[in-house]
Write a protein that holds these residues in place. Structure first.
Motif, PDB file in Angstrom:
ATOM      1  N   LYS A   1      56.610  78.135  39.575  1.00 25.24           N
ATOM      2  CA  LYS A   1      57.780  77.562  38.917  1.00 25.24           C
ATOM      3  C   LYS A   1      58.097  76.202  39.550  1.00 25.24           C
ATOM      4  O   LYS A   1      57.701  75.942  40.696  1.00 25.24           O
ATOM      5  N   PRO A   2      58.804  75.327  38.840  1.00 27.83           N
ATOM      6  CA  PRO A   2      59.146  74.021  39.422  1.00 27.83           C
ATOM      7  C   PRO A   2      59.823  74.128  40.791  1.00 27.83           C
ATOM      8  O   PRO A   2      59.589  73.274  41.657  1.00 27.83           O
ATOM      9  N   ALA A   3      60.624  75.159  40.993  1.00 26.08           N
ATOM     10  CA  ALA A   3      61.305  75.326  42.277  1.00 26.08           C
ATOM     11  C   ALA A   3      60.325  75.609  43.421  1.00 26.08           C
ATOM     12  O   ALA A   3      60.676  75.466  44.593  1.00 26.08           O
ATOM     13  N   ASP A   4      59.089  76.008  43.076  1.00 25.72           N
ATOM     14  CA  ASP A   4      58.077  76.330  44.081  1.00 25.72           C
ATOM     15  C   ASP A   4      57.258  75.114  44.501  1.00 25.72           C
ATOM     16  O   ASP A   4      56.546  75.167  45.515  1.00 25.72           O
ATOM     17  N   TYR A   5      57.318  74.043  43.719  1.00 25.80           N
ATOM     18  CA  TYR A   5      56.347  72.963  43.868  1.00 25.80           C
ATOM     19  C   TYR A   5      56.219  72.447  45.300  1.00 25.80           C
ATOM     20  O   TYR A   5      55.115  72.354  45.849  1.00 25.80           O
ATOM     21  N   LYS A   6      57.320  72.092  45.914  1.00 29.82           N
ATOM     22  CA  LYS A   6      57.270  71.481  47.248  1.00 29.82           C
ATOM     23  C   LYS A   6      56.724  72.465  48.279  1.00 29.82           C
ATOM     24  O   LYS A   6      55.921  72.097  49.150  1.00 29.82           O
ATOM     25  N   ASN A   7      57.141  73.722  48.185  1.00 29.11           N
ATOM     26  CA  ASN A   7      56.662  74.728  49.140  1.00 29.11           C
ATOM     27  C   ASN A   7      55.177  75.012  48.952  1.00 29.11           C
ATOM     28  O   ASN A   7      54.455  75.241  49.927  1.00 29.11           O
ATOM     29  N   THR A   8      54.712  74.991  47.703  1.00 29.80           N
ATOM     30  CA  THR A   8      53.283  75.177  47.444  1.00 29.80           C
ATOM     31  C   THR A   8      52.487  74.025  48.044  1.00 29.80           C
ATOM     32  O   THR A   8      51.430  74.227  48.658  1.00 29.80           O
ATOM     33  N   GLU A   9      52.977  72.810  47.876  1.00 24.95           N
ATOM     34  CA  GLU A   9      52.283  71.643  48.416  1.00 24.95           C
ATOM     35  C   GLU A   9      52.235  71.681  49.935  1.00 24.95           C
ATOM     36  O   GLU A   9      51.205  71.365  50.540  1.00 24.95           O
ATOM     37  N   LEU A  10      53.345  72.085  50.568  1.00 24.46           N
ATOM     38  CA  LEU A  10      53.375  72.170  52.025  1.00 24.46           C
ATOM     39  C   LEU A  10      52.395  73.226  52.523  1.00 24.46           C
ATOM     40  O   LEU A  10      51.649  72.999  53.478  1.00 24.46           O
ATOM     41  N   MET A  11      52.382  74.399  51.880  1.00 24.80           N
ATOM     42  CA  MET A  11      51.460  75.455  52.272  1.00 24.80           C
ATOM     43  C   MET A  11      50.016  74.984  52.109  1.00 24.80           C
ATOM     44  O   MET A  11      49.159  75.232  52.976  1.00 24.80           O
ATOM     45  N   THR A  12      49.722  74.268  51.018  1.00 24.49           N
ATOM     46  CA  THR A  12      48.377  73.759  50.769  1.00 24.49           C
ATOM     47  C   THR A  12      47.989  72.735  51.824  1.00 24.49           C
ATOM     48  O   THR A  12      46.853  72.727  52.325  1.00 24.49           O
ATOM     49  N   MET A  13      48.924  71.893  52.186  1.00 29.53           N
ATOM     50  CA  MET A  13      48.682  70.901  53.236  1.00 29.53           C
ATOM     51  C   MET A  13      48.312  71.596  54.547  1.00 29.53           C
ATOM     52  O   MET A  13      47.332  71.225  55.212  1.00 29.53           O
ATOM     53  N   ARG A  14      49.075  72.611  54.920  1.00 30.51           N
ATOM     54  CA  ARG A  14      48.806  73.357  56.147  1.00 30.51           C
ATOM     55  C   ARG A  14      47.447  74.060  56.075  1.00 30.51           C
ATOM     56  O   ARG A  14      46.710  74.122  57.062  1.00 30.51           O
TER      57      ARG A  14
ATOM     58  N   GLN B   1      47.913  78.503  32.718  1.00 35.31           N
ATOM     59  CA  GLN B   1      47.833  79.899  32.258  1.00 35.31           C
ATOM     60  C   GLN B   1      47.045  80.787  33.221  1.00 35.31           C
ATOM     61  O   GLN B   1      47.242  82.004  33.261  1.00 35.31           O
ATOM     62  N   ILE B   2      46.144  80.191  34.001  1.00 23.90           N
ATOM     63  CA  ILE B   2      45.344  81.003  34.923  1.00 23.90           C
ATOM     64  C   ILE B   2      45.548  80.603  36.383  1.00 23.90           C
ATOM     65  O   ILE B   2      44.997  81.237  37.284  1.00 23.90           O
ATOM     66  N   SER B   3      46.318  79.558  36.635  1.00 26.80           N
ATOM     67  CA  SER B   3      46.647  79.155  38.004  1.00 26.80           C
ATOM     68  C   SER B   3      47.771  80.049  38.525  1.00 26.80           C
ATOM     69  O   SER B   3      48.690  80.390  37.775  1.00 26.80           O
ATOM     70  N   ARG B   4      47.718  80.400  39.784  1.00 28.87           N
ATOM     71  CA  ARG B   4      48.691  81.348  40.334  1.00 28.87           C
ATOM     72  C   ARG B   4      49.039  81.033  41.785  1.00 28.87           C
ATOM     73  O   ARG B   4      48.267  80.389  42.511  1.00 28.87           O
ATOM     74  N   ILE B   5      50.226  81.504  42.207  1.00 22.07           N
ATOM     75  CA  ILE B   5      50.610  81.441  43.616  1.00 22.07           C
ATOM     76  C   ILE B   5      50.791  82.868  44.137  1.00 22.07           C
ATOM     77  O   ILE B   5      50.960  83.807  43.360  1.00 22.07           O
ATOM     78  N   ALA B   6      50.737  83.015  45.450  1.00 25.84           N
ATOM     79  CA  ALA B   6      50.975  84.300  46.106  1.00 25.84           C
ATOM     80  C   ALA B   6      52.262  84.194  46.909  1.00 25.84           C
ATOM     81  O   ALA B   6      52.450  83.239  47.669  1.00 25.84           O
ATOM     82  N   GLU B   7      53.138  85.170  46.738  1.00 24.50           N
ATOM     83  CA  GLU B   7      54.420  85.181  47.424  1.00 24.50           C
ATOM     84  C   GLU B   7      54.538  86.446  48.267  1.00 24.50           C
ATOM     85  O   GLU B   7      54.224  87.553  47.823  1.00 24.50           O
ATOM     86  N   LEU B   8      54.985  86.279  49.497  1.00 22.51           N
ATOM     87  CA  LEU B   8      55.179  87.405  50.401  1.00 22.51           C
ATOM     88  C   LEU B   8      56.559  87.298  51.041  1.00 22.51           C
ATOM     89  O   LEU B   8      56.857  86.312  51.725  1.00 22.51           O
ATOM     90  N   ASP B   9      57.401  88.279  50.776  1.00 23.26           N
ATOM     91  CA  ASP B   9      58.765  88.295  51.322  1.00 23.26           C
ATOM     92  C   ASP B   9      59.500  86.986  51.048  1.00 23.26           C
ATOM     93  O   ASP B   9      60.184  86.425  51.927  1.00 23.26           O
ATOM     94  N   GLY B  10      59.339  86.472  49.832  1.00 21.62           N
ATOM     95  CA  GLY B  10      60.042  85.265  49.424  1.00 21.62           C
ATOM     96  C   GLY B  10      59.399  83.966  49.861  1.00 21.62           C
ATOM     97  O   GLY B  10      59.918  82.884  49.567  1.00 21.62           O
ATOM     98  N   LYS B  11      58.261  84.035  50.531  1.00 21.91           N
ATOM     99  CA  LYS B  11      57.584  82.834  51.017  1.00 21.91           C
ATOM    100  C   LYS B  11      56.246  82.662  50.308  1.00 21.91           C
ATOM    101  O   LYS B  11      55.505  83.628  50.125  1.00 21.91           O
ATOM    102  N   ILE B  12      55.914  81.427  49.910  1.00 22.98           N
ATOM    103  CA  ILE B  12      54.632  81.149  49.273  1.00 22.98           C
ATOM    104  C   ILE B  12      53.548  81.114  50.354  1.00 22.98           C
ATOM    105  O   ILE B  12      53.613  80.319  51.294  1.00 22.98           O
TER     106      ILE B  12
END
Length: 272
Positions: free
Chosen positions: A11-24, A52-63
């Protein structure tokens, strides 16, 4: 798989956290720093993005993981057949060894099948992806855009039509933006200023092991700082040089609680 791991659409609200996780996830893996967080943003803005086929993984509220797909093509010289390019696939580095990447792969491949994708292609770790059914592109007569084949160039046929594909793999033209150093510099200002490590000239490609820094030594135990974790490790039997406190090291992390080993003492060429 972790029982409380959730695989879902981003979701748009995930974008920055996804990018940070990817950077790490990719930081200092192939060279000093990385560009994959920039790649994620470029993919989202591309007309060739396949959400439609791209996905993120979330654990205890964290990407803690993400996989992205874009449209790509196999060109045999007379026609182009549309396929999907997988990448990047990223996992939060402190959560490695928990099957997150594998779960993202399996779930996204199911979605690709349901969405009628002919096949998937990627350039990635040849020791990892074949465990999930990926095969050498060369087996099907598929090369890169210049006609070259590599062990890291892999594919996953989803239809019989894909198996008859032969030709050059063409990725989205938007990927050319990844090499824009000015663009990378601008996006990187939005994230923490992590320490860059350069241990050799050119492409490092550290897949099965990790880069860390010795934080303390207790007898035969070398406590290696790896992100927020401190991992106790012993020296590999063929190590030519003993590390000291502050040494950059390459180490094999036993995720299952067994003995981790320091395999190499490194020198950060950026600090010499």
């Amino acid at each position: 798989m972790l029982n409380n791991l959730i695989i879902r659409a981003e979701k748009p609200a995930d974008y920055k956290n996804t990018e940070l996780m990817t950077m790490r996830s990719f930081w200092n893996k192939f060279g000093p720093g990385c560009s994959e967080h920039n790649m994620v943003r470029i993919i989202r803005e591309s007309k060739d993005y396949i959400p439609q086929i791209s996905r993120i993984a979330e654990l205890d509220g964290k990407i803690v993981g993400a996989v992205f797909y874009t449209k790509a093509w196999i060109d045999d010289g007379s026609a182009k057949r549309e396929v999907a390019l997988l990448g990047p696939l990223s996992v939060e580095p402190t959560m490695e060894g928990n099957g997150i990447g594998g779960t993202l792969l399996v779930e996204s491949i199911k979605l690709a099948t349901k969405n009628g994708i002919a096949g998937i292609i990627l350039a990635g770790e040849p020791g990892y992806y074949p465990k999930f059914g990926f095969e050498l592109c060369s087996k099907y007569g598929i090369t890169d855009a210049e006609g070259n084949s590599y062990d890291a160039y892999l594919c996953y046929p989803l239809t019989d039509a894909f198996k008859s594909c032969k030709g050059k793999f063409i990725e989205s033209g938007d990927f050319a933006k990844i090499g824009d150093e000015k663009l990378l510099e601008e996006i990187s200002k939005e994230f923490p200023d992590y320490r860059k490590v350069k241990v050799q000239e050119g492409f490092m490609q550290i897949f099965d092991e990790h880069l860390g820094r010795v934080e303390s030594i207790q007898g035969e135990i070398y406590n290696v700082r790896y992100w927020e974790l401190v991992i106790p490790a012993k020296l590999s039997g063929n190590l030519q040089e003993k590390p000291y406190v502050g040494s950059d090291v390459q180490f094999c992390w036993n995720h299952k609680g067994g003995e981790s080993k320091i395999t190499k003492v490194l020198r950060n060429l950026l600090e010499e």
